[in-house]
Scaffold this motif. Structure first.
Motif, mmCIF file in Angstrom:
data_model
loop_
_atom_site.group_PDB
_atom_site.id
_atom_site.type_symbol
_atom_site.label_atom_id
_atom_site.label_comp_id
_atom_site.label_asym_id
_atom_site.label_seq_id
_atom_site.Cartn_x
_atom_site.Cartn_y
_atom_site.Cartn_z
ATOM 1 N N TRP A 15 0.839 -1.199 0.000
ATOM 2 C CA TRP A 15 0.000 0.000 0.000
ATOM 3 C C TRP A 15 0.875 1.250 0.000
ATOM 4 N N CYS A 16 1.960 1.209 0.793
ATOM 5 C CA CYS A 16 2.881 2.340 0.851
ATOM 6 C C CYS A 16 3.593 2.513 -0.481
ATOM 7 N N ARG A 17 4.079 1.423 -1.056
ATOM 8 C CA ARG A 17 4.802 1.494 -2.326
ATOM 9 C C ARG A 17 3.927 2.065 -3.429
ATOM 10 N N ARG A 18 2.673 1.642 -3.462
ATOM 11 C CA ARG A 18 1.768 2.131 -4.495
ATOM 12 C C ARG A 18 1.470 3.614 -4.300
ATOM 13 N N THR A 19 1.355 4.039 -3.028
ATOM 14 C CA THR A 19 1.134 5.456 -2.741
ATOM 15 C C THR A 19 2.318 6.293 -3.197
ATOM 16 N N LEU A 20 3.537 5.844 -2.871
ATOM 17 C CA LEU A 20 4.740 6.581 -3.264
ATOM 18 C C LEU A 20 4.879 6.639 -4.784
ATOM 19 N N GLN A 21 4.556 5.535 -5.446
ATOM 20 C CA GLN A 21 4.618 5.511 -6.900
ATOM 21 C C GLN A 21 3.697 6.570 -7.490
ATOM 22 N N GLY A 22 2.481 6.663 -6.938
ATOM 23 C CA GLY A 22 1.537 7.668 -7.422
ATOM 24 C C GLY A 22 2.014 9.085 -7.176
ATOM 25 N N LYS A 48 5.598 24.667 1.346
ATOM 26 C CA LYS A 48 4.592 25.001 2.360
ATOM 27 C C LYS A 48 3.858 23.779 2.895
ATOM 28 N N CYS A 49 4.024 22.629 2.239
ATOM 29 C CA CYS A 49 3.255 21.437 2.614
ATOM 30 C C CYS A 49 4.177 20.248 2.864
ATOM 31 N N VAL A 50 3.697 19.325 3.685
ATOM 32 C CA VAL A 50 4.400 18.063 3.895
ATOM 33 C C VAL A 50 3.393 16.927 3.783
ATOM 34 N N LEU A 51 3.719 15.925 2.972
ATOM 35 C CA LEU A 51 2.882 14.735 2.835
ATOM 36 C C LEU A 51 3.289 13.739 3.910
ATOM 37 N N LEU A 52 2.326 13.238 4.666
ATOM 38 C CA LEU A 52 2.580 12.255 5.720
ATOM 39 C C LEU A 52 2.024 10.921 5.248
ATOM 40 N N VAL A 53 2.920 9.996 4.881
ATOM 41 C CA VAL A 53 2.515 8.699 4.355
ATOM 42 C C VAL A 53 2.686 7.677 5.463
ATOM 43 N N GLY A 54 1.588 7.202 6.014
ATOM 44 C CA GLY A 54 1.666 6.260 7.125
ATOM 45 C C GLY A 54 0.345 5.588 7.372
ATOM 46 N N ALA A 55 0.340 4.687 8.358
ATOM 47 C CA ALA A 55 -0.880 3.946 8.682
ATOM 48 C C ALA A 55 -1.285 4.099 10.139
ATOM 49 N N SER A 56 -0.379 4.594 10.978
ATOM 50 C CA SER A 56 -0.653 4.680 12.420
ATOM 51 C C SER A 56 -1.167 6.065 12.779
ATOM 52 N N GLU A 57 -2.298 6.082 13.453
ATOM 53 C CA GLU A 57 -2.905 7.357 13.849
ATOM 54 C C GLU A 57 -1.961 8.173 14.722
ATOM 55 N N ASN A 58 -1.310 7.516 15.677
ATOM 56 C CA ASN A 58 -0.433 8.243 16.598
ATOM 57 C C ASN A 58 0.751 8.877 15.866
ATOM 58 N N TRP A 59 1.330 8.148 14.910
ATOM 59 C CA TRP A 59 2.462 8.689 14.158
ATOM 60 C C TRP A 59 2.026 9.895 13.334
ATOM 61 N N SER A 213 -12.708 -12.309 -4.926
ATOM 62 C CA SER A 213 -13.387 -11.041 -5.212
ATOM 63 C C SER A 213 -12.877 -9.995 -4.230
ATOM 64 N N SER A 214 -12.547 -8.814 -4.736
ATOM 65 C CA SER A 214 -11.873 -7.831 -3.890
ATOM 66 C C SER A 214 -12.242 -6.421 -4.311
ATOM 67 N N ILE A 215 -12.214 -5.514 -3.333
ATOM 68 C CA ILE A 215 -12.459 -4.099 -3.595
ATOM 69 C C ILE A 215 -11.112 -3.396 -3.639
ATOM 70 N N SER A 216 -10.809 -2.776 -4.767
ATOM 71 C CA SER A 216 -9.497 -2.165 -4.953
ATOM 72 C C SER A 216 -9.409 -0.832 -4.230
ATOM 73 N N ASP A 217 -8.240 -0.585 -3.642
ATOM 74 C CA ASP A 217 -7.896 0.711 -3.068
ATOM 75 C C ASP A 217 -6.963 1.395 -4.050
ATOM 76 N N ASP A 218 -7.410 2.466 -4.663
ATOM 77 C CA ASP A 218 -6.657 3.115 -5.734
ATOM 78 C C ASP A 218 -5.582 4.021 -5.143
ATOM 79 N N TYR A 219 -4.565 3.402 -4.535
ATOM 80 C CA TYR A 219 -3.524 4.187 -3.883
ATOM 81 C C TYR A 219 -2.712 5.010 -4.874
ATOM 82 N N GLU A 220 -2.660 4.572 -6.133
ATOM 83 C CA GLU A 220 -1.920 5.348 -7.123
ATOM 84 C C GLU A 220 -2.518 6.746 -7.309
#
Length: 311
Positions: A15-22, A48-59, A213-220
């Protein structure tokens, strides 16, 4: 220039790799520089902006606080559940509310009414959304099987009552693969006795037997949405928070016998909508008319009004 920080524990996952690729594909298309940093001490002039790529709410919350102190607008690229109090954090996430509705509607349309939610990760910000929506749609809070402490433990609890269910929604394709494999090992074949829907549309779900059968998450698409937010924030100082939800898509395969999705017909519109009493209040209406009049006054008009008030 746009800064980007990545949660270390999240980095090895697809999921992270696909997000970074996008993100990087969109940055090349827009000719925008994306600079990865591991600490806000690495900031340089510009951006002016920073992208925070993560999965943990606390982080995400901790990094967002540091970003605000550094004068940056934080944009979370994560299926996070809550917005921290007092923080202005923009976000890009999948529309988990709609995707759970899609999974439940699909299985209900196939006649599968006794559904379980399997493989929930209590530490994942996205799964708390899935649990909440599943309970709203099915009314079955007792039919949720979480990783406590492992996926195998969740499977044992599910298998103890497997005869109750004719359908299972898995919080991830990984959970779906494990569920189907273990059920088949124990003589409870899928899909003959249980329909299964996963999340993620991973290669494993496509190559599994039966395919899942699966629901895709379009991380790209996260990158395109995130850099659009950056563009709006940089050009408009009045923007506080922008949240973008992305649609998922259902991929139908063998775990539901390749049966097509038949969307339920929409309920008929209400013939009479309830009235909004605020706009029928005569005192409110009078004040609104006065406000419209004042809105058309210039400085000379206001000067005359003040003079009239003073006699």
């Amino acid at each position: 220039m746009v800064y980007m920080m990545i949660e270390e524990l999240f980095l090895p996952y697809p999921w992270c790799r696909r997000t970074l690729q996008g993100v990087y594909e969109e940055s090349r298309r827009k000719r925008t520089t994306v600079r990865e940093i591991s600490s806000f001490k690495q900031l340089k002039p510009g951006g002016k902006c920073v992208l925070l790529v993560g999965a943990s709410e606390n982080w995400i919350n901790a990094m967002a606080q540091e970003a605000k102190r550094a004068g940056l607008h934080p944009i979370a690229l994560s299926n996070r559940h809550t917005m921290p109090s007092g923080q202005s954090i923009s976000s890009v996430m999948m529309d988990l509310h709609r995707s759970m509705q899609l999974a439940v509607d699909y299985l209900h349309g196939l006649g599968r009414r006794e559904l379980a939610l399997f493989g929930v990760n209590p530490s994942a910000s996205s799964d708390s959304w899935r649990v909440q929506r599943f309970v709203e749609l099915t009314g079955r809070s007792e039919h949720i099987f979480a990783l406590q402490p492992t996926m195998e433990d969740a499977f044992r609890r599910f298998h103890a009552s497997v005869e109750k269910y004719d359908g299972a929604i898995c919080a991830s394709d990984y959970a779906a693969v494990l569920l189907i494999r273990r059920l088949c090992e124990l003589g409870h074949p899928v899909p003959e006795r249980l329909y299964v829907v996963g999340y993620g549309d991973m290669f494993l779900s496509r190559l599994s037997s039966p395919s899942i059968s699966s629901i895709s998450d379009d991380y790209e698409s996260f990158g395109r949405a995130a850099l659009s937010i950056c563009n709006l924030v940089e050009k408009n100082e009045t923007v506080s928070v922008i949240n973008i939800h992305l649609n998922g898509r259902l991929h139908i395969r063998e775990s539901t016998q390749n049966r097509p999705y038949a969307p339920a017909s929409l309920a008929p519109a209400q013939s009479e909508l309830p009235e909004n009493g605020f706009f029928h209040d005569p005192q409110i209406a009078d004040m609104a008319r006065l406000e419209l009049l004042f809105d058309q006054c210039d400085e000379v008009d206001f000067s005359l009004l003040y003079q009239l008030l003073q006699g």
